[in-house]
Motif scaffolding. Structure first.
Motif, PDB file in Angstrom:
ATOM      1  N   VAL A 183       8.606   9.936  -4.081  1.00 25.23           N
ATOM      2  CA  VAL A 183       7.171   9.873  -4.333  1.00 25.23           C
ATOM      3  C   VAL A 183       6.939   9.180  -5.684  1.00 25.23           C
ATOM      4  CG1 VAL A 183       5.093  11.250  -4.775  1.00 25.23           C
ATOM      5  CG2 VAL A 183       6.715  11.945  -2.985  1.00 25.23           C
ATOM      6  N   GLY A 184       5.849   8.391  -5.767  1.00 25.14           N
ATOM      7  CA  GLY A 184       5.483   7.743  -7.024  1.00 25.14           C
ATOM      8  C   GLY A 184       5.681   6.245  -7.002  1.00 25.14           C
ATOM      9  N   ALA A 185       5.436   5.627  -8.135  1.00 27.12           N
ATOM     10  CA  ALA A 185       5.512   4.170  -8.261  1.00 27.12           C
ATOM     11  C   ALA A 185       6.956   3.709  -8.141  1.00 27.12           C
ATOM     12  CB  ALA A 185       4.918   3.722  -9.583  1.00 27.12           C
ATOM     13  N   GLY A 219       5.367   5.494  -3.268  1.00 29.58           N
ATOM     14  CA  GLY A 219       5.830   6.436  -2.248  1.00 29.58           C
ATOM     15  C   GLY A 219       4.943   7.671  -2.228  1.00 29.58           C
ATOM     16  N   GLN A 220       4.683   8.204  -0.984  1.00 27.85           N
ATOM     17  CA  GLN A 220       3.835   9.413  -0.866  1.00 27.85           C
ATOM     18  C   GLN A 220       4.408  10.347   0.185  1.00 27.85           C
ATOM     19  OE1 GLN A 220      -0.045   7.976   0.298  1.00 27.85           O
ATOM     20  NE2 GLN A 220       0.542   7.710   2.425  1.00 27.85           N
ATOM     21  N   PRO A 260       0.838  -1.204   0.000  1.00 31.33           N
ATOM     22  CA  PRO A 260       0.000   0.000   0.000  1.00 31.33           C
ATOM     23  C   PRO A 260       0.874   1.256   0.000  1.00 31.33           C
ATOM     24  CG  PRO A 260      -0.202  -1.211   2.086  1.00 31.33           C
ATOM     25  CD  PRO A 260       0.749  -1.967   1.225  1.00 31.33           C
ATOM     26  N   PRO A 261       0.305   2.420  -0.360  1.00 27.99           N
ATOM     27  CA  PRO A 261       1.092   3.665  -0.351  1.00 27.99           C
ATOM     28  C   PRO A 261       1.810   3.854   0.992  1.00 27.99           C
ATOM     29  CG  PRO A 261      -1.031   4.036  -1.353  1.00 27.99           C
ATOM     30  CD  PRO A 261      -1.081   2.654  -0.777  1.00 27.99           C
ATOM     31  N   GLN A 262       3.060   4.269   0.895  1.00 25.11           N
ATOM     32  CA  GLN A 262       3.904   4.390   2.079  1.00 25.11           C
ATOM     33  C   GLN A 262       4.598   5.749   2.056  1.00 25.11           C
ATOM     34  OE1 GLN A 262       4.110   1.875   4.339  1.00 25.11           O
ATOM     35  NE2 GLN A 262       5.495   2.982   5.705  1.00 25.11           N
ATOM     36  N   THR A 263       4.633   6.409   3.228  1.00 21.92           N
ATOM     37  CA  THR A 263       5.299   7.698   3.329  1.00 21.92           C
ATOM     38  C   THR A 263       6.779   7.544   3.053  1.00 21.92           C
ATOM     39  OG1 THR A 263       3.688   8.447   4.972  1.00 21.92           O
ATOM     40  CG2 THR A 263       5.765   9.663   4.825  1.00 21.92           C
ATOM     41  N   VAL A 264       7.298   8.464   2.235  1.00 31.12           N
ATOM     42  CA  VAL A 264       8.715   8.434   1.884  1.00 31.12           C
ATOM     43  C   VAL A 264       9.564   8.427   3.155  1.00 31.12           C
ATOM     44  CG1 VAL A 264      10.592   9.719   0.793  1.00 31.12           C
ATOM     45  CG2 VAL A 264       8.376   9.528  -0.352  1.00 31.12           C
TER      46      VAL A 264
END
Length: 601
Positions: free
Chosen positions: A574-576, A600-601, A509-513
């Motif tokens: 950030v990004g795929a 990454g977000q 799942p999206p994960q904070t950088v």
């Protein structure tokens, strides 16, 4: 009607059934008749082949040449041949009268002086075909006048200098009488008197030791010549002056030792083109499994040759519309190859047919059974005369000729891979058998006879018996090209393994950088009864630094055992983000892969 065109009306009744009309043009008053032109009435076919039949006892006649024409005036195509040994009835010139159904009657005999190359033409303007033979025992042309009943009588012997190799007839001085051109060490022309006799030869520059063809290659209404020069890899064109003499030759380099020539309009532009065939005898290094096409520019020059592959030497060939589509094709019987023309000077890939015993001492075409399809007559130096009848042909086509299966667990069966067998030809394709080898199996719904334009499915599965690369083949036996020994094959490859990874793909799942995700786990299973060595587990790919792995596998995974690979995701941007876990082991199919993806977000 004009000086270059003659129109005729054809009754609809003549087009109602398949057949071939034999047409020749005769000039009124003093003048000669044209060669016969064949006008076919037949529905176009996608593919044709030739059914070979030997209608002369191969032990009786050893032919040195042949010619095709209506020699007895019954409207059916006959064959004239020379017997090198004179074993039939003590005479050496034979006419085989055609019955019009592809068979021939008993031979009609006429003596002659020497076997050699010969041509058929109306040399005395009486509307009956005559023969002109090269007699190298006397360095002369022996002229035999046809009586119109299939017999011939010697008119005379007309000398030339040296040994003769090629001979053609044409009106080279425009007086309405056929003349003869002969290749020797030079080029010699014997002007015809119109009664079957000829004047003394006139020498010209050029000459050669191979085939020769004539035609108006520069569009000036005067006949020219193209000939093999005797230098192995070239041909020359000599432009006619219209008075029986010729200009200096212009040389064109070719691909190998030239052994056959055909002049025809292959691209439909009204200008004569050339087809050149080759023979590699005495020249093992020569590239001979081709034919070369030189498109004519209409001014006596030709474009650079374009080569087309055939199945063997092209030392004899004939042109004709063999599939009835209005476009000229090329047949190379000795190579069992038929090249269908596209009508623009290019040719399709060769269609194969069975002609294992067709010879090349002489070659001609005609519709011997009046079905609208051109047939072939061929002379063999040792085994006589053969006739191959044109017929609609099946063409087998496979949607795939190679199948590579994904890595598969040993002892388990893969998903099916479908290959379609299609018949793209013009006659039913008889499917005799379909079988597989190796660790592969097949099921199919192919009928015993696959209709033209239809297809059937061959479903192939892979069940490896051991680890590593496994190979096999699917073989389809059929009558492709009317050859009952034909086979189509599909090569098969797959890899067996005893190692599985479950799952083989992880998506985070999206994960904070800069922060690390919780672990996701993959189970590695050794399905075999023996231990599997682990040579390394590593991450690769464009974002390999964003993922990490830990595992419990060690250096060995015991029989029927598992270990765990845990992967975490820590995005650096950030990004795929993507990467791959690679497992190198001894279980077959290594390395195994786990694809990784996260954002990454």
């Amino acid at each position: 009607m004009s000086g270059t065109e003659l129109k005729a009306t054809i009754p609809a009744a003549d087009l109602a059934a398949a057949g071939t009309g034999n047409v020749k043009v005769v000039n009124p008053g003093p003048g000669s008749a044209s060669n016969v032109a064949y006008f076919q009435v037949v529905n176009p076919l996608k593919a044709v082949s030739f059914n070979l039949q030997n209608w002369i006892d191969g032990g009786s006649v050893a032919t040195a040449g042949l010619a095709v024409g209506d020699f007895n005036g019954d409207g059916k195509v006959d064959i004239a041949a020379t017997d090198r040994h004179g074993q039939l009835n003590g005479k050496d010139l034979l006419t085989f009268p055609g019955n019009g159904d592809g068979t021939f009657g008993s031979p009609i005999y006429s003596s002659y002086l020497f076997e050699g190359a010969f041509i058929a033409a109306d040399l005395n303007n009486d509307g009956k075909l005559d023969l002109a033979l090269l007699d190298n025992s006397r360095f002369a042309v022996d002229v035999y006048l046809g009586a119109g009943d299939g017999t011939f009588a010697l008119k005379g012997e007309y000398p030339f200098s040296g040994e003769g190799y090629g001979i053609v007839a044409g009106d080279f001085n425009g007086d309405g009488n056929l003349d003869l051109a002969i290749t020797t060490a030079g080029l010699e022309v014997l002007l015809g008197n119109g009664d079957g006799s000829f004047q003394n030869p006139v020498s010209n520059a050029g000459g050669g030791t191979g085939p020769m063809v004539t035609g108006d290659f520069n569009g000036d209404g005067k006949l020219d010549l193209v000939l093999a020069t005797g230098v192995p890899e070239e041909v020359s064109i000599v432009i006619g002056n219209g008075d029986g003499s010729f200009q200096a030759p212009v040389i064109y380099p070719m691909s190998a030792a030239v052994n056959s020539l055909v002049a025809a309009d292959f691209n439909g532009d009204g200008k004569l083109d050339l087809a050149v065939g080759y023979n590699s005898a005495g020249c093992p290094q020569c590239k001979s499994h081709i034919v070369s096409i030189l498109l004519g520019n209409g001014d006596g020059t030709f474009r650079a040759h374009v080569d087309y592959p055939v199945n063997g030497t092209s030392d004899a060939m004939v042109a004709g519309d063999f599939n009835g589509d209005g476009k000229l094709d090329l047949c190379v019987p000795a190579a069992s190859s038929l090249l269908l023309g596209n009508g623009n000077g290019t040719f399709q890939a060769p269609l194969d047919f069975n002609s294992a015993t067709i010879g090349t001492a002489g070659l001609a075409t005609g519709d011997f059974n009046n079905d609208g399809l051109l047939d072939i007559a061929s002379a063999d130096l040792y085994y006589g005369v053969f006739v191959a009848l044109g017929a609609p042909s099946p063409v087998a086509h496979l949607s795939k000729t190679k199948v590579v299966f994904p890595t598969q667990l040993v002892g388990t069966t893969s998903a099916k891979v479908k290959v379609t067998l299609s018949n793209t030809g013009s006659a039913p394709l008889d499917v005799f058998s379909v079988y597989s080898t190796g660790d592969f199996a097949q099921t199919n719904n192919c009928p015993a006879s696959l209709l033209a334009g239809s297809g059937c499915a061959i479903n192939i599965t892979f069940k490896p018996a051991d680890i590593g690369t496994r190979t096999g083949v699917i073989t389809i036996s059929d009558n492709n090209g009317n050859d009952n020994k034909s086979q189509q094959q599909i090569s098969l490859t797959g890899t067996g393994t005893v190692v599985s990874l479950s799952p083989s793909k992880l998506t985070f799942p999206p994960q904070t950088v800069g922060t690390t995700s919780g672990p996701q786990k993959v189970t590695l299973t050794n399905h075999s009864l023996s231990a599997v060595g682990i040579n390394g587990i590593a991450i690769s790919g464009p974002d390999k630094g964003d993922f990490a792995q830990a595992n419990t596998c060690g250096n060995v995974v015991q029989a029927r055992s598992t270990c765990t690979i845990s992967v975490t995701f820590k995005p650096t941007a950030v990004g795929a983000r993507t990467a791959t876990v690679n497992v190198n082991d001894t279980g077959g199919g290594s390395p195994q892969h786990i694809s990784l993806a996260g954002t990454g977000q």
